[in-house]
Design a protein around this motif. Structure first.
Motif, mmCIF file in Angstrom:
data_model
loop_
_atom_site.group_PDB
_atom_site.id
_atom_site.type_symbol
_atom_site.label_atom_id
_atom_site.label_comp_id
_atom_site.label_asym_id
_atom_site.label_seq_id
_atom_site.Cartn_x
_atom_site.Cartn_y
_atom_site.Cartn_z
ATOM 1 N N ILE A 176 0.733 -8.177 16.145
ATOM 2 C CA ILE A 176 -0.445 -8.192 15.277
ATOM 3 C C ILE A 176 -1.218 -9.498 15.444
ATOM 4 C CG2 ILE A 176 -1.180 -8.257 12.856
ATOM 5 C CD1 ILE A 176 1.173 -6.314 12.271
ATOM 6 N N ILE A 177 -0.500 -10.612 15.485
ATOM 7 C CA ILE A 177 -1.147 -11.916 15.660
ATOM 8 C C ILE A 177 -1.860 -11.984 17.009
ATOM 9 C CG2 ILE A 177 -0.636 -14.354 16.103
ATOM 10 C CD1 ILE A 177 1.398 -14.178 13.798
ATOM 11 N N ASP A 178 -1.203 -11.518 18.063
ATOM 12 C CA ASP A 178 -1.817 -11.555 19.396
ATOM 13 C C ASP A 178 -3.094 -10.717 19.440
ATOM 14 O OD1 ASP A 178 0.116 -13.240 20.379
ATOM 15 O OD2 ASP A 178 1.301 -11.659 21.343
ATOM 16 N N GLU A 179 -3.064 -9.551 18.804
ATOM 17 C CA GLU A 179 -4.245 -8.684 18.824
ATOM 18 C C GLU A 179 -5.373 -9.264 17.970
ATOM 19 O OE1 GLU A 179 -3.158 -4.678 17.861
ATOM 20 O OE2 GLU A 179 -1.773 -4.498 19.565
ATOM 21 N N LEU A 180 -5.033 -9.891 16.846
ATOM 22 C CA LEU A 180 -6.065 -10.540 16.032
ATOM 23 C C LEU A 180 -6.665 -11.730 16.782
ATOM 24 C CD1 LEU A 180 -7.557 -10.648 13.321
ATOM 25 C CD2 LEU A 180 -5.666 -12.024 12.410
ATOM 26 N N TYR A 181 -5.831 -12.436 17.537
ATOM 27 C CA TYR A 181 -6.291 -13.605 18.300
ATOM 28 C C TYR A 181 -7.324 -13.222 19.359
ATOM 29 C CZ TYR A 181 -5.903 -18.002 20.968
ATOM 30 O OH TYR A 181 -6.160 -19.194 21.607
ATOM 31 N N GLU A 182 -7.257 -12.004 19.847
ATOM 32 C CA GLU A 182 -8.226 -11.554 20.847
ATOM 33 C C GLU A 182 -9.655 -11.587 20.316
ATOM 34 O OE1 GLU A 182 -7.025 -7.722 22.159
ATOM 35 O OE2 GLU A 182 -5.160 -8.425 23.097
ATOM 36 N N HIS A 183 -9.805 -11.540 18.990
ATOM 37 C CA HIS A 183 -11.142 -11.594 18.390
ATOM 38 C C HIS A 183 -11.655 -13.027 18.275
ATOM 39 C CE1 HIS A 183 -11.234 -7.331 17.229
ATOM 40 N NE2 HIS A 183 -9.945 -7.476 16.982
ATOM 41 N N SER A 184 -10.803 -14.008 18.568
ATOM 42 C CA SER A 184 -11.190 -15.409 18.419
ATOM 43 C C SER A 184 -10.955 -16.204 19.695
ATOM 44 C CB SER A 184 -10.400 -16.044 17.267
ATOM 45 O OG SER A 184 -10.592 -17.433 17.228
ATOM 46 N N GLU A 185 -9.701 -16.229 20.157
ATOM 47 C CA GLU A 185 -9.303 -17.011 21.332
ATOM 48 C C GLU A 185 -9.800 -18.453 21.225
ATOM 49 O OE1 GLU A 185 -10.373 -14.893 24.890
ATOM 50 O OE2 GLU A 185 -8.839 -13.368 24.551
ATOM 51 N N ASP A 186 -9.605 -19.036 20.047
ATOM 52 C CA ASP A 186 -10.009 -20.414 19.780
ATOM 53 C C ASP A 186 -8.934 -21.347 20.332
ATOM 54 O OD1 ASP A 186 -10.569 -22.915 18.591
ATOM 55 O OD2 ASP A 186 -11.613 -21.939 16.940
ATOM 56 N N PHE B 222 -9.295 -4.882 10.337
ATOM 57 C CA PHE B 222 -8.139 -4.997 11.233
ATOM 58 C C PHE B 222 -6.846 -4.648 10.504
ATOM 59 C CE2 PHE B 222 -4.638 -7.333 13.118
ATOM 60 C CZ PHE B 222 -4.776 -7.070 14.471
ATOM 61 N N PHE B 223 -6.614 -5.259 9.340
ATOM 62 C CA PHE B 223 -5.361 -5.013 8.623
ATOM 63 C C PHE B 223 -5.330 -3.618 8.002
ATOM 64 C CE2 PHE B 223 -4.685 -9.530 9.094
ATOM 65 C CZ PHE B 223 -3.304 -9.630 9.183
ATOM 66 N N THR B 224 -6.483 -3.096 7.607
ATOM 67 C CA THR B 224 -6.515 -1.733 7.078
ATOM 68 C C THR B 224 -6.072 -0.735 8.145
ATOM 69 O OG1 THR B 224 -8.283 -2.270 5.504
ATOM 70 C CG2 THR B 224 -7.987 0.054 6.076
ATOM 71 N N ARG B 225 -6.603 -0.881 9.360
ATOM 72 C CA ARG B 225 -6.191 0.008 10.458
ATOM 73 C C ARG B 225 -4.699 -0.127 10.744
ATOM 74 N NH1 ARG B 225 -10.939 -1.924 12.884
ATOM 75 N NH2 ARG B 225 -9.698 -3.313 14.216
ATOM 76 N N GLU B 226 -4.202 -1.353 10.701
ATOM 77 C CA GLU B 226 -2.794 -1.591 11.018
ATOM 78 C C GLU B 226 -1.874 -0.958 9.976
ATOM 79 O OE1 GLU B 226 -0.215 -2.576 13.725
ATOM 80 O OE2 GLU B 226 -2.298 -3.226 13.992
ATOM 81 N N ILE B 227 -2.188 -1.143 8.703
ATOM 82 C CA ILE B 227 -1.318 -0.626 7.639
ATOM 83 C C ILE B 227 -1.364 0.897 7.580
ATOM 84 C CG2 ILE B 227 -0.902 -0.649 5.139
ATOM 85 C CD1 ILE B 227 -2.032 -3.531 5.134
ATOM 86 N N LYS B 228 -2.484 1.482 7.970
ATOM 87 C CA LYS B 228 -2.590 2.948 7.978
ATOM 88 C C LYS B 228 -1.593 3.599 8.936
ATOM 89 C CE LYS B 228 -7.270 3.976 6.365
ATOM 90 N NZ LYS B 228 -8.615 4.490 6.731
ATOM 91 N N LYS B 229 -1.049 2.820 9.851
ATOM 92 C CA LYS B 229 -0.054 3.363 10.777
ATOM 93 C C LYS B 229 1.253 3.696 10.074
ATOM 94 C CE LYS B 229 -1.909 0.756 14.719
ATOM 95 N NZ LYS B 229 -1.637 -0.316 15.720
ATOM 96 N N VAL B 230 1.443 3.133 8.866
ATOM 97 C CA VAL B 230 2.707 3.347 8.168
ATOM 98 C C VAL B 230 2.528 3.869 6.747
ATOM 99 C CG1 VAL B 230 2.903 0.989 7.272
ATOM 100 C CG2 VAL B 230 4.970 2.280 7.758
ATOM 101 N N SER B 231 1.306 3.801 6.199
ATOM 102 C CA SER B 231 1.096 4.217 4.807
ATOM 103 C C SER B 231 -0.335 4.703 4.606
ATOM 104 C CB SER B 231 1.374 3.048 3.861
ATOM 105 O OG SER B 231 1.085 3.402 2.524
ATOM 106 N N GLN B 232 -0.497 5.609 3.641
ATOM 107 C CA GLN B 232 -1.828 6.081 3.250
ATOM 108 C C GLN B 232 -2.154 5.719 1.804
ATOM 109 O OE1 GLN B 232 -3.954 7.445 5.510
ATOM 110 N NE2 GLN B 232 -2.307 7.033 6.980
#
Length: 454
Positions: free
Chosen positions: A275-285, A343-353
């Motif tokens: 999750i951290i790696d994928e979020l980092y792709e939006h910044s790459e600071d 980002f986190f809404t999409r991620e959490i939807k993988k396990v809960s509604q």
């Protein structure tokens, strides 16, 4: 400004040092919990600072922020401006019994460096040892002295010493002709939502637009005026799960919101690295590095309140229909509140509604930084002038966010943290080194000279 004038200012600083050490003690003695800094005309930290400003004789105004007052001083005119901000509020002192003396007594003492990030604090014949931050440890290793005189108490380091330094700077500048505008801003609510600095920026935005160059220095307890050039952004988000109440003896008739939250938290922790790696792709600071996120609280079911570790519970025989977790998220430049939400809404939807994910935008701090790497930052003319003024030829990254987040977003080239040496902010045994008051004024005066403001 010639060498003669610098020498004259240096003598003036020496002559006034004791007065501003005494002022610092008075500031520490005045409680100023964030949100309770008070107003002009009341028995408050805001009124105390206002009285000192008026004694100095600079142009100043105050501005209402909730139930407290910001104080803004303006000196000089020109096509460039520099903002010095110092917040007046503090966190609470916590359990007084954990302190060596009254946390609002402003007692003098000593701190001794023991090596390996350890110090010993002695006040009123009592001693305690503790660990300091790695960056402060590096400062101690650069020094010949291994013992310093201190002022001990809540807010001494964070942030009353910086308030005293900014008052001292205004006094020293006096009638000196300026080539540019200097704003000295004493803010409120920094420790909770930064409404003080936000209000200042909103109020003066039209004035800022006319300057061709804008700089800002956040005066904050730090590392003996080592330039701190960046910090990650921070926001607090909340995950809420919903279920169906029923009697705990027949759980199959309900839907357990606490169990649903456990499923979400387990999923986030198990997949944290991805999750951290994928979020980092939006910044790459490259300067600020990868994001982090941490679950910081979970409350659900029949919990009414928690005080001092004691839990007031009800409905222990009921399947809970509600649970909430808080999440602390830190990130580099380019990441917005909307992006985090989606980002986190999409991620959490993988396990809960059965959930909601919300970002508390009122306390959303943008990331801030000078340059895209340490090498970039150290080649910046502003940073070079700061390093030359402080005598510390290195830069740092702040562990937490500051008012610099909002000054940076408003178009200021910003030192997000720049201030005196001390330790244990937000903890018992907070202290600041006494000789940093004089050093702070000398460093800031030299900086203004190197930048051509004076």
């Amino acid at each position: 400004m010639g060498a003669h004038m610098l020498n004259k200012l240096s003598l003036k600083i020496e002559n006034k040092e004791k007065r501003y050490i005494d002022i610092l003690k008075e500031l520490v003695k005045k409680e100023s919990l964030s949100g309770r800094e008070g107003r002009i005309g009341e028995d408050s930290i805001a009124n105390l600072v206002w009285e000192y400003v008026n004694d100095i004789g600079v142009s100043a105004t105050f501005h209402e922020v909730d139930n407290s007052h910001n104080i803004v001083c303006e000196v000089g005119e020109g096509e460039r401006c520099i903002v010095f901000s110092a917040h007046m509020d503090t966190v609470s002192a916590g359990d007084y019994g954990k302190w060596l003396t009254d946390p609002f007594g402003a007692e003098e003492g000593v701190v001794r460096y023991l090596g390996n990030s350890a110090v010993e604090v002695e006040v009123c014949g009592k001693r305690v040892r503790g660990k300091i931050r790695d960056q402060m440890d590096r400062i101690w290793k650069m020094r010949k002295e291994k013992e310093k005189k201190i002022i001990y108490g809540r807010g001494s380091f964070d942030n009353k010493a910086s308030v005293a330094i900014l008052l001292f700077l205004l006094d020293i500048l006096g009638d000196i002709e300026m080539d540019g505008k200097i704003y000295a801003v004493f803010t409120v609510r920094e420790e909770v939502d930064a409404e003080g600095i936000k209000h200042f920026i909103k109020t003066y935005k039209r004035d800022f637009d006319k300057f061709r160059e804008r700089y800002a220095v956040v005066l904050e307890g730090s590392y003996s005026f080592m330039p701190v050039i960046a910090h990650r952004g921070v926001c607090w988000a909340y995950i809420r799960t919903y279920g169906k109440r029923c009697h705990a003896s027949t759980p199959h008739l309900g839907r357990n919101a606490v169990v649903e939250m456990c499923r979400i938290v387990d999923y986030l922790e198990a997949n944290k690295r991805r999750i951290i790696d994928e979020l980092y792709e939006h910044s790459e600071d490259r300067l600020l590095g990868k994001p982090t996120f941490s679950i910081t609280s979970i409350v659900g079911g029949g919990i009414r309140k928690v005080v001092g570790g004691k839990i007031d519970r009800i409905d222990l025989n009921v399947i809970p229909d509600f649970c909430e977790s808080s999440v602390d998220i830190r990130y580099g430049r380019g990441i917005t509140a909307e992006l985090i939400h989606d980002f986190f809404t999409r991620e959490i939807k993988k396990v809960s509604q059965d959930f909601e994910f919300t970002v508390e935008e009122e306390t959303f701090y943008p990331s801030a930084g000078i340059g895209n790497s340490f090498d970039d930052a150290m080649e910046d003319d502003f940073v070079k002038a700061v390093m030359e003024s402080s005598g510390i030829n290195q830069v740092g990254i702040a562990p937490g966010a500051s008012e610099g987040a909002f000054l940076h977003s408003a178009g200021f080239k910003t030192l997000v943290e720049f201030g005196p040496a001390g330790a244990f902010s937000h903890d018992a045994h907070e202290y600041v080194e006494i000789d940093e008051i004089k050093r702070g004024v000398k460093v800031t005066t030299t900086l203004l000279n190197k930048m051509g403001f004076v």
